[in-house]
Write a protein that holds these residues in place. Structure first.
Motif, PDB file in Angstrom:
ATOM      1  N   ILE A 193       0.945  -1.151  -0.150  1.00  0.00           N
ATOM      2  CA  ILE A 193      -0.017  -0.075   0.195  1.00  0.00           C
ATOM      3  C   ILE A 193       0.778   1.196   0.041  1.00  0.00           C
ATOM      4  N   LEU A 194       0.465   2.320  -0.790  1.00  0.00           N
ATOM      5  CA  LEU A 194       1.072   3.540  -0.731  1.00  0.00           C
ATOM      6  C   LEU A 194       0.233   4.326  -0.313  1.00  0.00           C
ATOM      7  N   VAL A 195       0.712   5.379   0.730  1.00  0.00           N
ATOM      8  CA  VAL A 195      -0.271   6.373   1.143  1.00  0.00           C
ATOM      9  C   VAL A 195       0.714   7.728   1.114  1.00  0.00           C
ATOM     10  N   ARG A 196       0.008   8.923   1.064  1.00  0.00           N
ATOM     11  CA  ARG A 196       0.635  10.143   1.112  1.00  0.00           C
ATOM     12  C   ARG A 196      -0.046  10.646   2.393  1.00  0.00           C
ATOM     13  N   VAL A 197       0.611  11.298   3.372  1.00  0.00           N
ATOM     14  CA  VAL A 197       0.269  12.152   4.518  1.00  0.00           C
ATOM     15  C   VAL A 197       0.687  13.536   4.291  1.00  0.00           C
ATOM     16  N   VAL A 198      -0.236  14.405   4.209  1.00  0.00           N
ATOM     17  CA  VAL A 198      -0.122  15.725   4.267  1.00  0.00           C
ATOM     18  C   VAL A 198      -0.836  16.443   5.289  1.00  0.00           C
ATOM     19  N   LEU A 199      -0.259  17.122   6.445  1.00  0.00           N
ATOM     20  CA  LEU A 199      -0.808  17.597   7.638  1.00  0.00           C
ATOM     21  C   LEU A 199      -1.723  16.719   8.304  1.00  0.00           C
TER      22      LEU A 199
ATOM     23  N   GLU B 128      -4.162  14.967   7.037  1.00  0.00           N
ATOM     24  CA  GLU B 128      -5.070  14.092   6.213  1.00  0.00           C
ATOM     25  C   GLU B 128      -4.099  13.000   5.287  1.00  0.00           C
ATOM     26  N   ALA B 129      -4.477  11.697   5.212  1.00  0.00           N
ATOM     27  CA  ALA B 129      -3.871  10.939   4.473  1.00  0.00           C
ATOM     28  C   ALA B 129      -4.474  10.334   3.403  1.00  0.00           C
ATOM     29  N   GLU B 130      -4.075   9.844   2.193  1.00  0.00           N
ATOM     30  CA  GLU B 130      -4.505   9.310   1.203  1.00  0.00           C
ATOM     31  C   GLU B 130      -3.955   8.004   0.560  1.00  0.00           C
ATOM     32  N   ILE B 131      -4.707   7.021   0.440  1.00  0.00           N
ATOM     33  CA  ILE B 131      -4.321   5.748  -0.059  1.00  0.00           C
ATOM     34  C   ILE B 131      -4.010   6.176  -1.574  1.00  0.00           C
ATOM     35  N   LEU B 132      -2.945   5.846  -2.071  1.00  0.00           N
ATOM     36  CA  LEU B 132      -2.641   6.232  -3.595  1.00  0.00           C
ATOM     37  C   LEU B 132      -2.880   4.993  -4.352  1.00  0.00           C
ATOM     38  N   THR B 133      -2.434   3.748  -3.706  1.00  0.00           N
ATOM     39  CA  THR B 133      -2.670   2.569  -4.219  1.00  0.00           C
ATOM     40  C   THR B 133      -2.737   1.226  -3.268  1.00  0.00           C
ATOM     41  N   LEU B 134      -3.320   0.382  -3.450  1.00  0.00           N
ATOM     42  CA  LEU B 134      -3.112  -0.817  -2.846  1.00  0.00           C
ATOM     43  C   LEU B 134      -3.396  -2.043  -3.741  1.00  0.00           C
ATOM     44  N   ALA B 135      -2.338  -2.760  -3.699  1.00  0.00           N
ATOM     45  CA  ALA B 135      -2.200  -3.987  -4.437  1.00  0.00           C
ATOM     46  C   ALA B 135      -1.769  -5.260  -3.990  1.00  0.00           C
ATOM     47  N   VAL B 136      -2.632  -6.272  -4.315  1.00  0.00           N
ATOM     48  CA  VAL B 136      -2.367  -7.841  -3.682  1.00  0.00           C
ATOM     49  C   VAL B 136      -2.405  -8.636  -4.812  1.00  0.00           C
ATOM     50  N   ARG B 137      -1.389  -9.523  -5.126  1.00  0.00           N
ATOM     51  CA  ARG B 137      -1.307 -10.409  -6.082  1.00  0.00           C
ATOM     52  C   ARG B 137      -2.641 -11.390  -5.913  1.00  0.00           C
TER      53      ARG B 137
ATOM     54  N   GLY C 212      -6.583 -11.870   4.001  1.00  0.00           N
ATOM     55  CA  GLY C 212      -6.413 -10.793   5.076  1.00  0.00           C
ATOM     56  C   GLY C 212      -5.150  -9.829   4.956  1.00  0.00           C
ATOM     57  N   LEU C 213      -4.653 -10.112   3.719  1.00  0.00           N
ATOM     58  CA  LEU C 213      -3.289  -9.181   3.313  1.00  0.00           C
ATOM     59  C   LEU C 213      -3.561  -7.898   3.351  1.00  0.00           C
ATOM     60  N   GLY C 214      -4.749  -7.607   2.590  1.00  0.00           N
ATOM     61  CA  GLY C 214      -5.275  -6.207   2.359  1.00  0.00           C
ATOM     62  C   GLY C 214      -5.695  -5.676   3.511  1.00  0.00           C
ATOM     63  N   GLY C 215      -6.333  -6.167   4.505  1.00  0.00           N
ATOM     64  CA  GLY C 215      -6.783  -5.359   5.544  1.00  0.00           C
ATOM     65  C   GLY C 215      -5.465  -5.240   6.510  1.00  0.00           C
ATOM     66  N   ARG C 216      -4.493  -5.990   6.636  1.00  0.00           N
ATOM     67  CA  ARG C 216      -3.272  -5.814   7.230  1.00  0.00           C
ATOM     68  C   ARG C 216      -2.569  -4.748   6.852  1.00  0.00           C
ATOM     69  N   LEU C 217      -2.453  -4.462   5.732  1.00  0.00           N
ATOM     70  CA  LEU C 217      -1.807  -3.246   4.774  1.00  0.00           C
ATOM     71  C   LEU C 217      -2.760  -2.045   5.310  1.00  0.00           C
ATOM     72  N   VAL C 218      -3.680  -2.061   5.118  1.00  0.00           N
ATOM     73  CA  VAL C 218      -4.720  -0.828   5.428  1.00  0.00           C
ATOM     74  C   VAL C 218      -4.236  -0.447   6.981  1.00  0.00           C
ATOM     75  N   GLU C 219      -4.666  -1.425   7.667  1.00  0.00           N
ATOM     76  CA  GLU C 219      -4.267  -1.276   9.206  1.00  0.00           C
ATOM     77  C   GLU C 219      -2.858  -0.694   9.523  1.00  0.00           C
TER      78      GLU C 219
ATOM     79  N   MET D 104      -8.209   9.318   6.574  1.00  0.00           N
ATOM     80  CA  MET D 104      -7.615   8.846   5.312  1.00  0.00           C
ATOM     81  C   MET D 104      -8.778   8.817   4.446  1.00  0.00           C
ATOM     82  N   PHE D 105      -8.296   9.056   3.033  1.00  0.00           N
ATOM     83  CA  PHE D 105      -9.191   9.307   1.948  1.00  0.00           C
ATOM     84  C   PHE D 105      -8.687   8.056   0.939  1.00  0.00           C
ATOM     85  N   LEU D 106      -9.733   7.748   0.283  1.00  0.00           N
ATOM     86  CA  LEU D 106      -9.219   7.062  -1.165  1.00  0.00           C
ATOM     87  C   LEU D 106     -10.337   7.253  -2.167  1.00  0.00           C
ATOM     88  N   GLU D 107      -9.940   6.714  -3.387  1.00  0.00           N
ATOM     89  CA  GLU D 107     -11.003   6.537  -4.503  1.00  0.00           C
ATOM     90  C   GLU D 107     -10.823   5.089  -4.794  1.00  0.00           C
TER      91      GLU D 107
END
Length: 145
Positions: free
Chosen positions: A51-57, A59-68, A75-82, A96-99
């Motif tokens: 997971i890639l995240v950008r933190v500014v002040l 607020e945080a934004e998930i830029l991408t979350l990728a799981v093979r 449970g890998l995706g949940g662990r990465l988000v957590e 935290m925000f995301l699209e």
């Protein structure tokens, strides 16, 4: 299973390989290296996902979350988000925000399990290889205080 690592010990080529398995339109190693070099960007990485995240002040934004694909539904995706939420909060983020693509039911279910709620829509945000456009749902997670 490997331990998660936090940027800067991240190999953009590894991330690109995982992203290529996870997405129809993957990001290449150069694009990922550029993101990793940007201020406020952090990565949480395991062998089969990241997971890639950008933190500014505050607020945080998930830029991408990728799981093979072979590692999904374990449970890998949940662990990465957590892990990303914990790290972003430690850096001062309060939310935290995301699209997410409206049609991506698996991702939407993951984010709902993690506590994200819908707050908006971006019409035609995603374009697919076949030329069709898809709405993105904007989701937010407010961190507990």
């Amino acid at each position: 299973m490997s331990e998660a690592t936090i940027f800067p010990t991240v190999d953009p080529a590894h991330l690109a390989a995982v992203h290529a398995e996870a997405f129809e339109t993957p990001w290449d190693a150069a694009a990922l290296a550029e993101l990793l070099a940007a201020p406020g960007v952090l990565a949480v990485v395991e062998d089969d996902g990241f997971i890639l995240v950008r933190v500014v002040l505050d607020e945080a934004e998930i830029l991408t979350l990728a799981v093979r694909p072979a590692a999904r539904r374990a449970g890998l995706g949940g662990r990465l988000v957590e892990a990303a939420v914990v790290r972003a909060a430690a850096l001062g983020a309060e939310r935290m925000f995301l699209e997410v693509a409206e049609g991506n039911a698996a991702a939407r279910a993951l984010y709902a399990r993690c506590g994200f709620v819908e707050m908006g829509r971006r019409r035609g945000y995603y374009s697919h290889a076949d030329g069709r456009r898809e709405d993105a749902l904007t989701l937010v997670l407010n961190f507990p205080r």
